[in-house]
Design a protein around this motif. Structure first.
Motif, PDB file in Angstrom:
ATOM      1  N   VAL A 199      17.906  21.367 -11.656  1.00  0.00           N
ATOM      2  CA  VAL A 199      17.048  21.617 -12.813  1.00  0.00           C
ATOM      3  C   VAL A 199      16.876  20.288 -13.552  1.00  0.00           C
ATOM      4  CG1 VAL A 199      16.777  22.915 -14.959  1.00  0.00           C
ATOM      5  CG2 VAL A 199      17.949  23.971 -12.999  1.00  0.00           C
ATOM      6  N   GLN A 200      15.653  19.975 -13.963  1.00  0.00           N
ATOM      7  CA  GLN A 200      15.388  18.725 -14.690  1.00  0.00           C
ATOM      8  C   GLN A 200      15.453  18.954 -16.195  1.00  0.00           C
ATOM      9  OE1 GLN A 200      14.985  15.703 -13.388  1.00  0.00           O
ATOM     10  NE2 GLN A 200      14.660  14.693 -15.356  1.00  0.00           N
ATOM     11  N   SER A 201      16.120  18.052 -16.893  1.00  0.00           N
ATOM     12  CA  SER A 201      16.233  18.123 -18.350  1.00  0.00           C
ATOM     13  C   SER A 201      15.673  16.850 -18.970  1.00  0.00           C
ATOM     14  CB  SER A 201      17.711  18.278 -18.754  1.00  0.00           C
ATOM     15  OG  SER A 201      17.877  18.123 -20.158  1.00  0.00           O
ATOM     16  N   THR A 202      14.838  16.993 -19.992  1.00  0.00           N
ATOM     17  CA  THR A 202      14.316  15.841 -20.738  1.00  0.00           C
ATOM     18  C   THR A 202      14.424  16.123 -22.232  1.00  0.00           C
ATOM     19  OG1 THR A 202      12.050  16.711 -20.595  1.00  0.00           O
ATOM     20  CG2 THR A 202      12.711  15.107 -18.930  1.00  0.00           C
ATOM     21  N   TYR A 203      14.742  15.075 -22.980  1.00  0.00           N
ATOM     22  CA  TYR A 203      14.926  15.216 -24.422  1.00  0.00           C
ATOM     23  C   TYR A 203      14.491  13.932 -25.103  1.00  0.00           C
ATOM     24  CZ  TYR A 203      17.392  15.535 -28.912  1.00  0.00           C
ATOM     25  OH  TYR A 203      17.705  15.540 -30.249  1.00  0.00           O
ATOM     26  N   SER A 204      13.731  14.042 -26.167  1.00  0.00           N
ATOM     27  CA  SER A 204      13.274  12.883 -26.919  1.00  0.00           C
ATOM     28  C   SER A 204      14.255  12.588 -28.053  1.00  0.00           C
ATOM     29  CB  SER A 204      11.873  13.136 -27.488  1.00  0.00           C
ATOM     30  OG  SER A 204      11.407  12.011 -28.202  1.00  0.00           O
ATOM     31  N   ILE A 205      14.866  11.400 -28.013  1.00  0.00           N
ATOM     32  CA  ILE A 205      15.828  11.007 -29.050  1.00  0.00           C
ATOM     33  C   ILE A 205      15.130  10.996 -30.409  1.00  0.00           C
ATOM     34  CG2 ILE A 205      17.355   9.173 -29.859  1.00  0.00           C
ATOM     35  CD1 ILE A 205      18.379  10.324 -27.287  1.00  0.00           C
ATOM     36  N   LEU A 206      15.729  11.643 -31.388  1.00  0.00           N
ATOM     37  CA  LEU A 206      15.076  11.791 -32.691  1.00  0.00           C
ATOM     38  C   LEU A 206      15.207  10.557 -33.579  1.00  0.00           C
ATOM     39  CD1 LEU A 206      16.058  15.483 -33.556  1.00  0.00           C
ATOM     40  CD2 LEU A 206      13.939  14.619 -32.533  1.00  0.00           C
ATOM     41  N   ALA A 207      16.322   9.864 -33.483  1.00  0.00           N
ATOM     42  CA  ALA A 207      16.553   8.700 -34.354  1.00  0.00           C
ATOM     43  C   ALA A 207      17.291   7.619 -33.585  1.00  0.00           C
ATOM     44  CB  ALA A 207      17.362   9.109 -35.587  1.00  0.00           C
ATOM     45  N   ALA A 241      19.880   3.791 -28.281  1.00  0.00           N
ATOM     46  CA  ALA A 241      18.554   4.350 -28.021  1.00  0.00           C
ATOM     47  C   ALA A 241      17.701   4.223 -29.268  1.00  0.00           C
ATOM     48  CB  ALA A 241      18.654   5.815 -27.599  1.00  0.00           C
ATOM     49  N   GLU A 242      16.410   4.138 -29.062  1.00  0.00           N
ATOM     50  CA  GLU A 242      15.454   4.105 -30.160  1.00  0.00           C
ATOM     51  C   GLU A 242      14.845   5.489 -30.346  1.00  0.00           C
ATOM     52  OE1 GLU A 242      15.049   1.485 -32.009  1.00  0.00           O
ATOM     53  OE2 GLU A 242      16.326   0.206 -30.767  1.00  0.00           O
ATOM     54  N   ALA A 243      14.325   5.751 -31.531  1.00  0.00           N
ATOM     55  CA  ALA A 243      13.636   7.015 -31.776  1.00  0.00           C
ATOM     56  C   ALA A 243      12.473   7.162 -30.791  1.00  0.00           C
ATOM     57  CB  ALA A 243      13.123   7.071 -33.213  1.00  0.00           C
ATOM     58  N   GLY A 244      12.393   8.295 -30.151  1.00  0.00           N
ATOM     59  CA  GLY A 244      11.328   8.535 -29.183  1.00  0.00           C
ATOM     60  C   GLY A 244      11.704   8.242 -27.748  1.00  0.00           C
ATOM     61  N   ASP A 245      12.838   7.541 -27.523  1.00  0.00           N
ATOM     62  CA  ASP A 245      13.289   7.295 -26.149  1.00  0.00           C
ATOM     63  C   ASP A 245      13.573   8.627 -25.461  1.00  0.00           C
ATOM     64  OD1 ASP A 245      13.099   4.583 -26.332  1.00  0.00           O
ATOM     65  OD2 ASP A 245      15.261   4.203 -26.483  1.00  0.00           O
ATOM     66  N   GLU A 246      13.227   8.708 -24.187  1.00  0.00           N
ATOM     67  CA  GLU A 246      13.460   9.936 -23.439  1.00  0.00           C
ATOM     68  C   GLU A 246      14.796   9.875 -22.710  1.00  0.00           C
ATOM     69  OE1 GLU A 246      10.389  12.413 -21.058  1.00  0.00           O
ATOM     70  OE2 GLU A 246      11.438  11.206 -19.541  1.00  0.00           O
ATOM     71  N   LEU A 247      15.626  10.863 -22.965  1.00  0.00           N
ATOM     72  CA  LEU A 247      16.883  11.033 -22.242  1.00  0.00           C
ATOM     73  C   LEU A 247      16.626  12.049 -21.134  1.00  0.00           C
ATOM     74  CD1 LEU A 247      19.967  10.850 -21.818  1.00  0.00           C
ATOM     75  CD2 LEU A 247      20.219  12.559 -23.637  1.00  0.00           C
ATOM     76  N   ALA A 248      16.824  11.643 -19.893  1.00  0.00           N
ATOM     77  CA  ALA A 248      16.479  12.507 -18.765  1.00  0.00           C
ATOM     78  C   ALA A 248      17.621  12.536 -17.747  1.00  0.00           C
ATOM     79  CB  ALA A 248      15.196  12.020 -18.091  1.00  0.00           C
TER      80      ALA A 248
END
Length: 275
Positions: free
Chosen positions: A196-204, A98-105
């Motif tokens: 329930v929906q979960s989203t997270y922005s990869i930091l690095a 993953a790249e920084a900023g990619d969304e993990l959902a």
């Protein structure tokens, strides 16, 4: 010949564009768990894939199946080390980049037949390439009252969840992965959360694993489980990539024919100019 050349180029470009769109559509429609747990994923304890079953409805992604872990016939030694853990299960994805900023959902649904002071819990967390935890994405916990998601009295989560807080839909949950506990309830706190929906922005940028787990606390009776689906990173599913459908292959073949026509017309133009 120039007119034919332009038409051939346009046709080839259009065919490749349609082929790419068809491949993309096939990937978007494919469910991560529609063919079971993907090859290469690792399970400790009890894991599986199921269609709509009891209180767990079809996944919101539109896929046929969702994945799950259950404390039923689980093993010891799993959990977040909060104290009192008995038996549970963990499912871990293959490594992905993953790249920084990619969304993990993804979406999830916690189901528990336990209640009162027996605070079974579930979680998802992101691990780095050395399997060291990077982020605790969400938690869910059995509780007679208060927030079931995020887990009551548990460490703070780092993903954004929708709804932001969830209380249990009370009652004996009917769900096959709970085994003999399906349809039973030990005191207040049993039930299910719904999706329930979960989203997270990869930091690095880097290589990661995604882990889902559930564990019994204080005893190994009255089981709990976690369903999940729609797992994407940067909009791409983690799981098997579908083979292009026949229509897609036909479009790609048409594109190759178009390119062959372009090359042939160029040779004829050169021959005419030389003459």
């Amino acid at each position: 010949m120039k007119v034919f050349h332009r038409l051939a180029v346009s046709a080839a470009a259009a065919c490749f564009s349609l082929g790419a769109m068809a491949v993309s559509a096939g990937q978007a429609a494919a469910g991560v768990f529609d063919s079971g747990i993907p090859s290469g994923w690792s399970c400790v304890g009890t894991c599986g894939a199921s269609p709509a079953d009891g209180v767990v409805t079809a996944p919101p992604s539109g896929a046929t199946n969702y994945g799950w872990v259950s404390s039923n016939q689980g093993v010891s030694g799993v959990g977040l080390g909060l104290g009192g853990e008995r038996t549970g299960s963990v499912l871990r994805t293959v490594a992905f980049t993953a790249e920084a900023g990619d969304e993990l959902a993804f979406s999830f649904n916690y189901v528990t037949s336990d209640g009162a002071g027996f605070s079974d819990y579930a979680w998802a967390r992101l691990l780095n390439s050395a399997l060291v935890p990077v982020s605790l994405l969400f938690t869910a916990r059995t509780t007679p009252g208060g927030s079931t998601v995020p887990g009551f009295g548990m460490p703070p989560i780092e993903a954004t969840i929708d709804p932001a807080t969830v209380t249990i839909v009370a009652g004996p949950p009917v769900w096959s992965p709970l085994g003999g506990s399906s349809g039973t309830c030990y005191a207040a706190g049993c039930g299910f959360t719904g999706w329930v929906q979960s989203t997270y922005s990869i930091l690095a940028g880097g290589t990661y694993y995604l882990e889902f787990g559930v564990v019994n606390v204080l005893d190994s009776a009255y089981q709990s489980g976690l369903a999940f689906d729609g797992i994407t990173v940067g909009g791409v599913i983690i799981g098997p990539q579908p083979i292009p459908e026949p229509m897609t292959l036909s479009l790609l073949g048409a594109g190759l024919i178009g390119l062959a026509a372009v090359r042939r017309s160029r040779r004829e133009d050169k021959a005419a100019a030389a003459a």
